[in-house]
Write a protein that holds these residues in place. Structure first.
Motif, short mmCIF file in Angstrom:
data_model
loop_
_atom_site.label_atom_id
_atom_site.label_comp_id
_atom_site.label_asym_id
_atom_site.label_seq_id
_atom_site.Cartn_x
_atom_site.Cartn_y
_atom_site.Cartn_z
N ASN A 10 2.95 5.14 -12.49
CA ASN A 10 2.68 4.41 -11.14
C ASN A 10 1.40 4.02 -10.96
OD1 ASN A 10 3.30 3.53 -8.47
ND2 ASN A 10 1.93 5.10 -7.83
N LEU A 11 0.34 4.66 -11.61
CA LEU A 11 -1.32 4.34 -11.61
C LEU A 11 -1.28 3.24 -12.25
CD1 LEU A 11 -2.93 7.95 -11.84
CD2 LEU A 11 -2.29 6.52 -9.65
N LYS A 12 -0.55 3.06 -13.38
CA LYS A 12 -1.05 1.92 -14.11
C LYS A 12 -0.55 0.64 -13.44
CE LYS A 12 -0.85 4.52 -18.75
NZ LYS A 12 -0.17 4.60 -19.77
N GLN A 13 0.48 0.68 -12.68
CA GLN A 13 0.86 -0.67 -12.09
C GLN A 13 0.03 -1.10 -10.81
OE1 GLN A 13 3.67 -2.02 -13.14
NE2 GLN A 13 3.35 -0.68 -14.57
N LEU A 14 -1.01 -0.28 -10.53
CA LEU A 14 -1.89 -0.38 -9.20
C LEU A 14 -2.88 -1.20 -9.56
CD1 LEU A 14 -1.73 3.26 -7.76
CD2 LEU A 14 -0.43 1.08 -7.01
N VAL B 292 0.81 -1.30 0.09
CA VAL B 292 -0.18 -0.12 -0.02
C VAL B 292 0.96 1.38 0.02
CG1 VAL B 292 -1.99 0.98 1.01
CG2 VAL B 292 -1.37 -1.24 1.50
N GLN B 293 0.36 2.12 -1.09
CA GLN B 293 1.24 3.41 -0.92
C GLN B 293 0.18 4.52 -0.31
OE1 GLN B 293 2.24 4.88 -4.99
NE2 GLN B 293 2.84 2.77 -5.54
N SER B 294 0.46 5.41 0.53
CA SER B 294 -0.49 6.58 0.82
C SER B 294 0.05 8.05 0.26
CB SER B 294 -0.60 6.23 2.37
OG SER B 294 0.59 6.79 2.98
N SER B 295 -0.95 8.84 0.14
CA SER B 295 -0.55 10.06 -0.29
C SER B 295 -1.53 11.21 0.36
CB SER B 295 -0.45 10.19 -1.78
OG SER B 295 -0.58 11.67 -2.28
N LEU C 147 -8.85 8.64 -14.57
CA LEU C 147 -10.06 7.95 -15.09
C LEU C 147 -9.30 6.85 -16.19
CD1 LEU C 147 -12.21 11.08 -16.34
CD2 LEU C 147 -12.41 9.47 -14.43
N ASN C 148 -8.25 7.24 -16.96
CA ASN C 148 -7.60 6.21 -17.63
C ASN C 148 -6.88 5.01 -17.10
OD1 ASN C 148 -7.85 8.07 -20.16
ND2 ASN C 148 -5.89 8.88 -19.81
N ALA C 149 -6.61 5.22 -15.73
CA ALA C 149 -6.27 4.09 -14.97
C ALA C 149 -7.42 3.10 -14.71
CB ALA C 149 -5.55 4.42 -13.64
N ILE C 150 -8.53 3.72 -14.46
CA ILE C 150 -9.60 2.90 -14.02
C ILE C 150 -10.19 2.14 -15.29
CG2 ILE C 150 -11.87 2.68 -12.92
CD1 ILE C 150 -9.38 3.55 -11.08
N LYS C 151 -10.43 2.96 -16.25
CA LYS C 151 -10.81 2.44 -17.62
C LYS C 151 -9.70 1.32 -17.93
CE LYS C 151 -12.49 6.58 -19.73
NZ LYS C 151 -12.54 7.66 -20.61
#
Length: 221
Positions: free
Chosen positions: A63-67, A49-52, A88-92
């Motif tokens: 990074n988002l694409k690796q999650l 888990v990362q936190s921000s 949005l792109n990461a969720i799609k």
């Protein structure tokens, strides 16, 4: 601009799924404390888990694409076009998304964000201490299976909702059925939203903790 702070919290197993918990804006909702609870739940499920504490983490598209999962604990505020597009792109593309409580009221003018999460907050009639029943409407859904109807005293959200959502728990305003917990799809990604979460004592109710844990695991798959 707030200084970005990212921490890594690692569960005990190899081949872990990866998540980020982004929290901030809206101190009345104790975002840091709620974020810490969600991090603990994810670690117990062996997530890395990362936190921000800022939305700057959404600028790192690679990074988002690796999650496997993005969790948002946020109240109102603003989001830049690039931050929103990356989210949005990461969720799609298949990353799961979880929104907690006031995240349904975040970024009020961003229609595409509300399309993602599945609704928009309008009001909480009666204030922040309303006692009401939460009814499990889909007892066979993996998030809700074996969870019984329960009573909670907290804000009761009245929301505009996307008809594409799948309601798994609801309450009532007179004759109006109002969702409390829902799921939906967004592109290849799974979306989970839970309206309960105004305060730490609500988040730590056994039923709510179980729903949050299951919802995050479900969205990440």
């Amino acid at each position: 601009m707030a200084q970005e702070s990212i921490a890594i919290h690692i569960g005990p197993r190899q081949n872990r799924k990866k998540a980020i918990v982004i929290y901030g804006v809206g101190e009345q909702h104790h975002p840091k404390e709620v974020g810490d609870i969600l991090i603990t739940l994810l670690k117990e499920q062996h997530f890395e888990v990362q936190s921000s504490n800022t939305l700057e983490s959404l600028l790192n598209a690679a990074n988002l694409k690796q999650l496997d999962l993005i969790v948002l604990v946020w109240t109102r505020g603003n989001i830049t076009q690039q931050q929103l597009d990356n989210l949005l792109n990461a969720i799609k593309a298949g990353t799961g998304f979880v929104g907690i409580h006031a995240s349904v009221g975040a970024f009020r003018s961003e229609i595409k964000y509300h399309e993602l999460i599945g609704g928009q907050f309008l009001a909480h009639p009666g204030g922040i201490n309303v006692t009401y029943q939460v009814y499990i409407t889909d007892k066979q859904h993996p998030v809700m299976k074996s969870i019984q109807d329960f009573t909670v005293t907290t804000e009761k959200y009245y929301m505009l909702i996307d008809p594409a959502i799948h309601i798994v728990a609801a309450t009532y305003f007179g004759e109006v059925t109002m969702p409390v917990v829902w799921t939906k799809s967004y592109g290849k990604g799974r979306v989970f939203y839970n309206a309960l979460g105004h305060s730490v004592d609500v988040v730590t109710m056994p039923q709510v903790l179980d729903i949050l844990r299951r919802g995050m695991v479900w969205a990440a798959n």
